[in-house]
Design a protein around this motif. Structure first.
Motif, PDB file in Angstrom:
ATOM      1  N   GLU A  57      -0.786 108.195  58.672  1.00 29.01           N
ATOM      2  CA  GLU A  57      -0.538 109.438  59.401  1.00 29.01           C
ATOM      3  C   GLU A  57      -1.569 110.501  59.019  1.00 29.01           C
ATOM      4  OE1 GLU A  57       3.009 112.753  60.089  1.00 29.01           O
ATOM      5  OE2 GLU A  57       3.382 110.962  58.869  1.00 29.01           O
ATOM      6  N   ARG A  58      -1.867 110.594  57.751  1.00 33.94           N
ATOM      7  CA  ARG A  58      -2.867 111.571  57.293  1.00 33.94           C
ATOM      8  C   ARG A  58      -4.252 111.204  57.802  1.00 33.94           C
ATOM      9  NH1 ARG A  58      -5.669 111.782  52.402  1.00 33.94           N
ATOM     10  NH2 ARG A  58      -4.338 110.153  51.514  1.00 33.94           N
ATOM     11  N   TYR A  59      -4.602 109.919  57.775  1.00 40.90           N
ATOM     12  CA  TYR A  59      -5.924 109.498  58.253  1.00 40.90           C
ATOM     13  C   TYR A  59      -6.080 109.772  59.746  1.00 40.90           C
ATOM     14  CZ  TYR A  59      -5.578 106.796  53.894  1.00 40.90           C
ATOM     15  OH  TYR A  59      -5.399 106.406  52.588  1.00 40.90           O
ATOM     16  N   ALA A  60      -5.019 109.512  60.504  1.00 45.35           N
ATOM     17  CA  ALA A  60      -5.091 109.678  61.957  1.00 45.35           C
ATOM     18  C   ALA A  60      -5.249 111.134  62.355  1.00 45.35           C
ATOM     19  CB  ALA A  60      -3.844 109.095  62.609  1.00 45.35           C
ATOM     20  N   ASN A  61      -4.880 112.050  61.478  1.00 45.54           N
ATOM     21  CA  ASN A  61      -4.948 113.475  61.782  1.00 45.54           C
ATOM     22  C   ASN A  61      -6.383 113.951  62.027  1.00 45.54           C
ATOM     23  OD1 ASN A  61      -3.616 116.049  62.056  1.00 45.54           O
ATOM     24  ND2 ASN A  61      -4.558 116.621  60.113  1.00 45.54           N
ATOM     25  N   ARG A  62      -7.363 113.164  61.604  1.00 43.97           N
ATOM     26  CA  ARG A  62      -8.757 113.557  61.792  1.00 43.97           C
ATOM     27  C   ARG A  62      -9.260 113.270  63.197  1.00 43.97           C
ATOM     28  NH1 ARG A  62     -10.506 109.943  56.564  1.00 43.97           N
ATOM     29  NH2 ARG A  62      -9.096 110.920  55.051  1.00 43.97           N
ATOM     30  N   TYR A  63      -8.467 112.539  63.987  1.00 49.72           N
ATOM     31  CA  TYR A  63      -8.991 112.007  65.236  1.00 49.72           C
ATOM     32  C   TYR A  63      -8.098 112.352  66.426  1.00 49.72           C
ATOM     33  CZ  TYR A  63     -11.564 109.171  61.883  1.00 49.72           C
ATOM     34  OH  TYR A  63     -12.350 108.765  60.838  1.00 49.72           O
ATOM     35  N   ASN A  64      -8.685 112.255  67.593  1.00 51.83           N
ATOM     36  CA  ASN A  64      -7.929 112.360  68.838  1.00 51.83           C
ATOM     37  C   ASN A  64      -7.360 110.977  69.129  1.00 51.83           C
ATOM     38  OD1 ASN A  64      -6.887 112.928  71.334  1.00 51.83           O
ATOM     39  ND2 ASN A  64      -8.859 113.029  72.374  1.00 51.83           N
ATOM     40  N   LEU A  65      -6.278 110.626  68.430  1.00 54.02           N
ATOM     41  CA  LEU A  65      -5.804 109.247  68.433  1.00 54.02           C
ATOM     42  C   LEU A  65      -4.293 109.182  68.295  1.00 54.02           C
ATOM     43  CD1 LEU A  65      -6.646 106.200  68.337  1.00 54.02           C
ATOM     44  CD2 LEU A  65      -6.629 106.426  65.846  1.00 54.02           C
ATOM     45  N   ALA A  66      -3.668 108.442  69.200  1.00 53.43           N
ATOM     46  CA  ALA A  66      -2.267 108.060  69.051  1.00 53.43           C
ATOM     47  C   ALA A  66      -2.225 106.643  68.488  1.00 53.43           C
ATOM     48  CB  ALA A  66      -1.555 108.112  70.404  1.00 53.43           C
ATOM     49  N   ILE A  67      -1.258 106.384  67.627  1.00 57.44           N
ATOM     50  CA  ILE A  67      -1.137 105.064  67.014  1.00 57.44           C
ATOM     51  C   ILE A  67       0.250 104.503  67.303  1.00 57.44           C
ATOM     52  CG2 ILE A  67      -1.199 103.743  64.875  1.00 57.44           C
ATOM     53  CD1 ILE A  67      -3.138 105.729  63.745  1.00 57.44           C
ATOM     54  N   VAL A  68       0.279 103.280  67.826  1.00 56.92           N
ATOM     55  CA  VAL A  68       1.523 102.594  68.153  1.00 56.92           C
ATOM     56  C   VAL A  68       1.681 101.419  67.194  1.00 56.92           C
ATOM     57  CG1 VAL A  68       2.834 101.377  69.929  1.00 56.92           C
ATOM     58  CG2 VAL A  68       1.274 103.236  70.571  1.00 56.92           C
ATOM     59  N   MET A  69       2.780 101.407  66.450  1.00 52.89           N
ATOM     60  CA  MET A  69       3.027 100.369  65.448  1.00 52.89           C
ATOM     61  C   MET A  69       4.320  99.639  65.814  1.00 52.89           C
ATOM     62  SD  MET A  69       1.979 102.797  62.206  1.00 52.89           S
ATOM     63  CE  MET A  69       2.683 104.240  63.023  1.00 52.89           C
ATOM     64  N   PRO A  70       4.230  98.567  66.591  1.00 55.04           N
ATOM     65  CA  PRO A  70       5.422  97.864  67.091  1.00 55.04           C
ATOM     66  C   PRO A  70       5.879  96.755  66.147  1.00 55.04           C
ATOM     67  CG  PRO A  70       3.464  97.002  68.138  1.00 55.04           C
ATOM     68  CD  PRO A  70       2.989  98.046  67.168  1.00 55.04           C
ATOM     69  N   ASP A  71       7.119  96.339  66.342  1.00 56.91           N
ATOM     70  CA  ASP A  71       7.676  95.229  65.572  1.00 56.91           C
ATOM     71  C   ASP A  71       7.395  93.917  66.294  1.00 56.91           C
ATOM     72  OD1 ASP A  71       9.003  93.773  63.676  1.00 56.91           O
ATOM     73  OD2 ASP A  71      10.836  94.961  63.743  1.00 56.91           O
ATOM     74  N   ALA A  72       6.890  92.940  65.554  1.00 60.56           N
ATOM     75  CA  ALA A  72       6.595  91.623  66.127  1.00 60.56           C
ATOM     76  C   ALA A  72       7.382  90.522  65.440  1.00 60.56           C
ATOM     77  CB  ALA A  72       5.104  91.320  66.007  1.00 60.56           C
ATOM     78  N   TYR A  73       8.217  90.899  64.459  1.00 59.20           N
ATOM     79  CA  TYR A  73       8.928  89.903  63.667  1.00 59.20           C
ATOM     80  C   TYR A  73       7.931  88.853  63.137  1.00 59.20           C
ATOM     81  CZ  TYR A  73      12.964  92.283  65.557  1.00 59.20           C
ATOM     82  OH  TYR A  73      13.873  93.250  65.902  1.00 59.20           O
ATOM     83  N   LYS A  74       8.266  87.575  63.197  1.00 59.71           N
ATOM     84  CA  LYS A  74       7.368  86.527  62.688  1.00 59.71           C
ATOM     85  C   LYS A  74       6.776  85.713  63.839  1.00 59.71           C
ATOM     86  CE  LYS A  74       9.668  85.970  58.202  1.00 59.71           C
ATOM     87  NZ  LYS A  74      10.271  84.992  57.254  1.00 59.71           N
ATOM     88  N   SER A  75       6.409  86.392  64.904  1.00 59.61           N
ATOM     89  CA  SER A  75       6.044  85.728  66.151  1.00 59.61           C
ATOM     90  C   SER A  75       4.596  85.281  66.236  1.00 59.61           C
ATOM     91  CB  SER A  75       6.299  86.683  67.312  1.00 59.61           C
ATOM     92  OG  SER A  75       5.395  87.784  67.258  1.00 59.61           O
TER      93      SER A  75
END
Length: 255
Positions: A57-75
């Motif tokens: 979250e802190r690293y992303a604050n430097r950029y014009n960037l949205a980050i999506v972190m989805p759940d994939a289980y063990k797929s």
């Protein structure tokens, strides 16, 4: 940054699952919809892991960037042999839902994917199979040569996981789940930029070397880095900062 924890129903998977999102708050970021990075987790993790183990979250604050972190289980980000169609979900349904629900860019030039270990495999699989969808893809200690591990000795938990996803490890070589096979038979060089890094003490180090060498032979646009490290979060915490610097996005504020 704004950190959102979401739960939603997937029609493709027929279940409810979670995703964490980071959205930029910097006023300069919202002159236009921000670029979006799909950030994938590894085999033993879930959608919360990047926020728990790194300062993403802190690293992303430097950029014009949205980050999506989805759940994939063990797929393994695949349509499972015994299970659900996670490939269809990640390649089709998830991007559609994110663009419907959130004001993020729908420009492929501002859409990226990255991941660690199993997620590095998923990121490169998405980039190789959906070349018009992602401008850049990054693998951090990725499982990039699954076919080379068919004779490895695994514990019962991982053996059952591989059976559920692939049916048997012997089904991987030469299949659509074999990234090295896909790269060898690539029809044209995609415009997508690739980035791979791995620690030299990592059990998946040879996977990255194999992919690197074949990528050079095929003319893939690959940036490769390595350093003395193992399959650990301290390495990935440092590596994701280099990935963000490498992505073709605007740096809004200096660290």
């Amino acid at each position: 940054m704004a950190l959102l924890e979401t739960n939603f129903d997937s029609q493709v998977l027929g279940l409810s699952l979670g995703a964490n999102l980071i959205l930029p708050e910097h006023p300069e970021a919202w002159k236009e919809p921000p670029a979006v990075l799909y950030l994938l987790h590894g085999l033993s993790d879930d959608n919360t892991i990047w926020c728990r183990r790194t300062s993403i979250e802190r690293y992303a604050n430097r950029y014009n960037l949205a980050i999506v972190m989805p759940d994939a289980y063990k797929s393994f980000y695949c349509d499972m042999h015994h299970g659900s169609n996670y490939w269809e979900f990640f390649s089709e349904e998830l991007p559609m839902l994110v663009k419907r629900w959130f004001k993020v860019s729908d420009d492929p030039k501002k859409t990226f994917v990255a991941g660690i270990s199993m997620g590095g495999y998923g990121a490169f699989k998405l980039a190789l199979n959906c070349p018009g969808q992602y401008a850049a893809a990054a693998s951090l200690s990725g499982a990039l040569d699954l076919a080379s591990h068919i004779n490895d000795e695994w514990d019962d938990c991982r053996r059952r996981t591989f059976q559920a996803v692939f049916g048997a490890m012997q089904n991987i070589p030469g299949s659509g789940n074999d990234l090295i096979h896909q790269l060898k038979n690539l029809d044209g060089i995609p415009d997508t930029k690739f980035y791979a890094c791995c620690g030299t003490e990592d059990f998946l180090y040879q996977d990255s070397l194999t992919f690197r060498d074949l990528a050079a032979e095929k003319g893939l646009r690959l940036t490769y880095e390595e350093s003395a490290a193992d399959h650990k979060w301290d390495y990935w915490d440092a590596s994701i900062q280099r990935v963000l610097e490498w992505l073709p996005i605007e740096n809004l504020s200096q660290p």
